[in-house]
Design an enzyme around this catalytic site. Structure first.
Site, PDB file in Angstrom:
ATOM      1  N   GLY A   1      14.745  14.123  -6.122  1.00 27.48           N
ATOM      2  CA  GLY A   1      14.229  14.913  -5.023  1.00 27.48           C
ATOM      3  C   GLY A   1      15.201  14.963  -3.867  1.00 27.48           C
ATOM      4  O   GLY A   1      16.419  14.901  -4.054  1.00 27.48           O
TER       5      GLY A   1
ATOM      6  N   LEU B   1       0.826  -1.204   0.000  1.00 29.13           N
ATOM      7  CA  LEU B   1       0.000   0.000   0.000  1.00 29.13           C
ATOM      8  C   LEU B   1       0.858   1.251   0.000  1.00 29.13           C
ATOM      9  O   LEU B   1       1.842   1.330   0.733  1.00 29.13           O
ATOM     10  CB  LEU B   1      -0.902   0.020   1.237  1.00 29.13           C
ATOM     11  CG  LEU B   1      -1.794  -1.202   1.468  1.00 29.13           C
ATOM     12  CD1 LEU B   1      -2.609  -1.015   2.742  1.00 29.13           C
ATOM     13  CD2 LEU B   1      -2.706  -1.452   0.278  1.00 29.13           C
ATOM     14  N   LYS B   2       0.460   2.217  -0.807  1.00 27.85           N
ATOM     15  CA  LYS B   2       1.102   3.529  -0.788  1.00 27.85           C
ATOM     16  C   LYS B   2       0.248   4.468   0.043  1.00 27.85           C
ATOM     17  O   LYS B   2      -0.957   4.592  -0.195  1.00 27.85           O
ATOM     18  CB  LYS B   2       1.252   4.088  -2.208  1.00 27.85           C
ATOM     19  CG  LYS B   2       2.113   3.262  -3.136  1.00 27.85           C
ATOM     20  CD  LYS B   2       2.364   3.989  -4.446  1.00 27.85           C
ATOM     21  CE  LYS B   2       1.093   4.262  -5.228  1.00 27.85           C
ATOM     22  NZ  LYS B   2       0.450   3.043  -5.757  1.00 27.85           N
TER      23      LYS B   2
ATOM     24  N   CYS C   1       8.225   2.738   5.498  1.00 25.98           N
ATOM     25  CA  CYS C   1       8.569   1.481   4.829  1.00 25.98           C
ATOM     26  C   CYS C   1       9.989   1.447   4.269  1.00 25.98           C
ATOM     27  O   CYS C   1      10.796   0.613   4.673  1.00 25.98           O
ATOM     28  CB  CYS C   1       7.568   1.206   3.713  1.00 25.98           C
ATOM     29  SG  CYS C   1       5.898   0.858   4.305  1.00 25.98           S
TER      30      CYS C   1
END
Length: 461
Positions: free
Chosen positions: A254, A151-152, A261
């Protein structure tokens, strides 16, 4: 099915709610009585778009409930999922104390036929140990499975209900079939259900996150090298991304990755490798590059102000480690804030949802602003750390009028150098041809540069 989800953190709450939304009867269990009471009242402890409405809907339908009582929830369940945190310990290994506490309590309430499924991210071999520990305490046959999550944060509901794939580790055909039936509503678009042994499922979770972390560190290191040699990372990224073997995903330069995570899982897999006599050289490099990258914006600011930030007011846009979440764990913004404060700067911040979490750390040591323009009011420079949609198309005239000087350090490359130059800003991103480098469009340093000096090279140019 009757499903029990132990742990109402990010993974447990999202997973349990989505299972209930597909027609199952789900009970979420947690030892925190206040948290359970808030959930019963519809108060969601995390920020995740769409989750609050889904929780309320399924509680009202009777398919979703919350309790602290194992004896009420566990007996007679078809599946019991363990979704508790496995934070990084001082050694870098996953701390499994919470998991073992759940296993020992669970053993007192299990009934024959229930499948215990580990959804927490755990080191390879953990599910075998869960089986052994439960078998020692129960007088009937135990069945254990692994079901890692992918899951993000900020897109968790879509990720759960429209997965790329579902991975399970099992020791029997029965467990595989029951888990496939549970996930069938989410696999209607022919996404694969991948059944494998326990160890392979455990490893799949770690390897997946480490591959993505590697891509981020790689493109960040290449961005720093682009600055050193006079290239533009956006052009390079397009040049490589159209190669189908490479693609564009996770190739956005970035200020480093954060969250719950990637940092934890990279370090945990490094620990597993070392324990098994393998030197994790590549993972070590991924982690080292990421740690250095979190300091890039500070070094740019430090250089711009001649090595003295004392009394300088810096506006920081974005505090969460990524947009659409209030999670600040391992967030690059916190590294920047710490460095600015240590250097004597004054920090003004704005984030759409994460300010309360950051306020709990810094108190009144930094200023928290209700909107992004208040943050730049009277500031000597703006630093952008998180790529919230709110920041993508701001009113540049307002920003320019409120800054004491039109200077932006963009840690997410939200704007084009041409656009910013035309608007009268001094603009510096990550790996971009900006300012004099853009005008000259030629290397400013020899290409013979040591990798360890790449960040320093960006400071000197």
């Amino acid at each position: 099915m009757k499903v029990v989800m132990i742990g109402t953190g990010y993974v447990g709450l999202v997973s349990g709610t989505c299972f209930s939304d597909s027609g199952n009867h789900v009970t979420c269990v947690d030892i925190d009585e206040q948290k359970i009471q808030r959930l019963r009242e519809g108060e969601i402890p995390i920020y995740e778009p769409g989750l609050s409405e889904m929780v309320v809907r399924n509680v009202q339908s009777g398919r979703l409930q919350f309790t602290t009582d194992y004896a009420e929830a566990v007996p007679g369940a078809d599946l019991v999922f363990i979704a508790v945190g496995t934070p990084q310990s001082d050694s870098g290994a996953a701390n499994l104390n919470g998991l073992w506490a759940v296993v020992d309590t669970l053993a007192q309430h299990l009934t024959p036929g229930t499948i215990v499924v580990t959804k927490s991210t755990v080191p390879v071999g953990t599910n075998r140990k869960v089986y052994e520990r439960l078998s020692e305490q129960c007088d009937f046959e135990i069945e254990v499975a692994s079901n890692p999550e992918f899951l993000k944060e900020g897109a968790a509901i879509d990720d759960f209900t429209k997965p790329d794939r579902v991975v399970v580790g099992v020791t029997s055909q029965r467990a595989s079939e029951i888990l496939e039936e549970l996930h069938r509503p989410f696999l209607r678009t022919e996404r694969p259900f991948l059944s494998m042994n326990l160890e392979s499922a455990e490893m799949t979770k770690y390897v997946s996150n480490c591959v993505l972390a590697t891509k981020i560190s790689f493109i960040n290191e290449m961005a720093n090298l682009c600055e050193a040699v006079g290239a533009d990372i956006n052009q390079v990224r397009r040049g490589i991304g159209h190669d189908q073997r490479i693609g564009f995903s996770f190739l956005f330069p970035g200020v480093g990755y954060g969250g719950s995570c990637f940092p934890k899982d990279v370090n945990a897999l490094m620990h597993v490798a070392s324990e098994n006599g393998i030197e994790p050289e590549m993972l070590t490099a991924v982690d080292q590059v990421n740690q250095r990258q979190k300091s890039v914006l500070f070094h740019k600011l430090h250089r711009h102000f001649g090595g003295d930030l004392t009394g300088r007011i810096v506006a920081v846009w974005g505090l969460a480690f990524k947009p659409r979440t209030d999670d600040i764990r391992e967030a690059p913004a916190l590294v920047l804030i710490d460095q600015l404060l240590e250097a004597g700067a004054i920090v003004k911040t704005h984030d759409p949802v994460a300010m309360d979490n950051v306020r709990a750390i810094y108190g009144d040591r930094i200023a928290f602003c209700d909107d992004q323009y208040e943050a730049v009011d009277g500031a000597d420079a703006l630093a952008i750390v998180t790529e919230w949609s709110d920041f993508r198309n701001p009113d540049f005239d307002t920003i320019k009028s409120r800054l004491t000087s039109p200077v932006i350090f963009d840690g997410r490359n939200l704007y084009s150098p041409e656009q910013m130059s035309d608007a009268g800003f001094e603009y510096d991103g990550i790996g971009l041809l900006t300012g004099k480098r853009r005008e000259q469009n030629q290397p400013t340093k020899s290409v013979e540069i040591n990798v360890d000096e790449i960040v320093a090279a960006t400071v000197g140019n």
